[in-house]
Design an enzyme around this catalytic site. Sequence first.
Site, short mmCIF file in Angstrom:
data_model
loop_
_atom_site.label_atom_id
_atom_site.label_comp_id
_atom_site.label_asym_id
_atom_site.label_seq_id
_atom_site.Cartn_x
_atom_site.Cartn_y
_atom_site.Cartn_z
N SER A 114 0.82 -1.21 0.00
CA SER A 114 0.00 0.00 0.00
C SER A 114 0.85 1.25 0.00
O SER A 114 1.87 1.32 0.68
CB SER A 114 -0.93 0.02 1.21
OG SER A 114 -1.69 1.23 1.21
N LYS A 165 -4.56 -6.66 3.43
CA LYS A 165 -4.53 -5.55 2.45
C LYS A 165 -5.93 -5.24 1.94
O LYS A 165 -6.30 -4.07 1.74
CB LYS A 165 -3.61 -5.92 1.29
CG LYS A 165 -3.59 -4.92 0.13
CD LYS A 165 -3.21 -3.51 0.59
CE LYS A 165 -2.78 -2.61 -0.56
NZ LYS A 165 -3.76 -2.45 -1.63
N HIS A 194 -7.64 -3.27 4.57
CA HIS A 194 -7.03 -1.94 4.51
C HIS A 194 -7.74 -1.10 3.45
O HIS A 194 -8.12 0.06 3.69
CB HIS A 194 -5.54 -2.06 4.17
CG HIS A 194 -4.88 -0.79 3.71
ND1 HIS A 194 -5.09 -0.25 2.44
CD2 HIS A 194 -4.05 0.08 4.34
CE1 HIS A 194 -4.41 0.87 2.32
NE2 HIS A 194 -3.77 1.10 3.45
N ASN A 195 -7.95 -1.69 2.28
CA ASN A 195 -8.59 -0.95 1.20
C ASN A 195 -10.06 -0.66 1.51
O ASN A 195 -10.59 0.39 1.12
CB ASN A 195 -8.48 -1.73 -0.11
CG ASN A 195 -7.09 -1.66 -0.71
OD1 ASN A 195 -6.12 -1.39 -0.01
ND2 ASN A 195 -6.97 -1.91 -1.99
N GLU A 226 -10.06 2.23 3.69
CA GLU A 226 -9.72 3.36 2.81
C GLU A 226 -10.96 3.89 2.10
O GLU A 226 -11.17 5.10 2.02
CB GLU A 226 -8.68 2.90 1.81
CG GLU A 226 -8.26 3.89 0.75
CD GLU A 226 -7.35 3.26 -0.28
OE1 GLU A 226 -7.64 3.38 -1.49
OE2 GLU A 226 -6.35 2.62 0.12
#
Length: 472
Positions: free
Chosen positions: A132, A186, A189-190, A193
Amino acid sequence: MSTADIGLIGLAVMGSNLALNIAEKGYTIAVHNRTASKIDDFVVTAKEQGLDGKVIPKADLADFIQTIKAPRSIIIMVKAGQPVDDMIEQLLPHLEQGDAIIECGNSLYTDTQRRFDYLKPKGIGYLGVGVSGGEEGARHGPSIMVGGSKEQWHNAEPVLTAIAAQFNGESCCAYLGEGGAGHFVKMIHNGIEYGDMQMIAEIYGVMRDGLGMSAKECAAVFKEWNQGPLNSYLIEITGHVLEAVDAETGKPLVDLILDKAGQKGTGMWSAVVAQQMGVPATAIEGAVAARSLSSRKAERVAAEAIYGKPNRAKTDVTLADLEKALLAGKIVSYAQGFAVIAKASEEFGWSLPLATIAKIWRAGCIIRSRFLDQMSSAYAKGEATNLLVVPDFVTIMKDSHPSLRKVVAAASVGEFPMICLSASLSYFDSYRQAQGTANLTQGQRDFFGAHGFEIAGRGTDLHGTWPSTLGK
């Protein structure tokens, strides 16, 4: 002769920048690309940056592999999906036991798990690595989330640790677990986001349409907020986006950009997996829905013609209210994301280290923010799985949720769409409510489907004596 410390296939933007990062850290890297001209272009760029001495370009795949020291670590930066499987099959005939394929794209974690299971009996390691930070992060230091073969992770560890972002002298790179663990983290995480960006957009909407602020005035506020509790990468770049001016017209660039947001699937995957595991992640779900709605531009234009423009009288919320509302919403979004990660850790037997995940998100990644340090400390102490009951965040939420409530209420009256912030508020209110309303829902389920219910002190799987409604 094998002279390269590591190899990389795929010299598009992210791959090229990762390769330059590796070379800059003193490692010799062999590079390959399906289109040979991309290799030539990369060598020119490396030379311009004084790094060509650390780069070994190879147009032939077999020659490329033989150039890498055994046990080999080969990063692949190709499009997610079938191209990854195709690349694995091309590499396999040339690899030896102990070698590892390191996939650094945004692959679905179940695909990564499948590939890990496929290669393990062959003695080939597979690392699914979440990276990232975008183009800049890849070049100067991303946050790196590693999953897959632990033995082969140790082979690649010096390189990956060296190229990652640093926070107070600590590398923002960590091994998180076997199989698809790295890509799962990940993915979440997105998802966080997505929620973060949507909440910022909703606050901007109130500034623009409710307070009558220009893009330049909004930019100044976000820059000021970035000096306080909201300090984060996304708040920082929001200020830059809002102050940008279109060279052709002299108008604020943001006012000219069409209000249609794209998405590549990771947010949707996050929402789906949260639902599958029974973990509410309403901020992520709302953000995905908001992007989907934004893409229906023609439908929205037609609907406005039918219903008329929103009746947006100036709102009485203050900038201080907006700041606190955004802070509260963001904390709820992170709490939901970490709750999904905690559930996945339990369900898949990954033992995902929540404190470490918060640590490696403190720099390099898109959702890096000031309060991740507090989150990491809370998880290190084992205080709770859900951040909303961690003392530090309880204090923040008690101070800020009244503003979130005021902003959401004003948005409802003023006809401002607020999918994410309202979802965060509803989650917060539901989570802290000891006596909810699902008792009625469960009674209804028993009425029409004999699903049973529980009464304290009497047991579970109880049933009511309901009147028949047949024939009525």
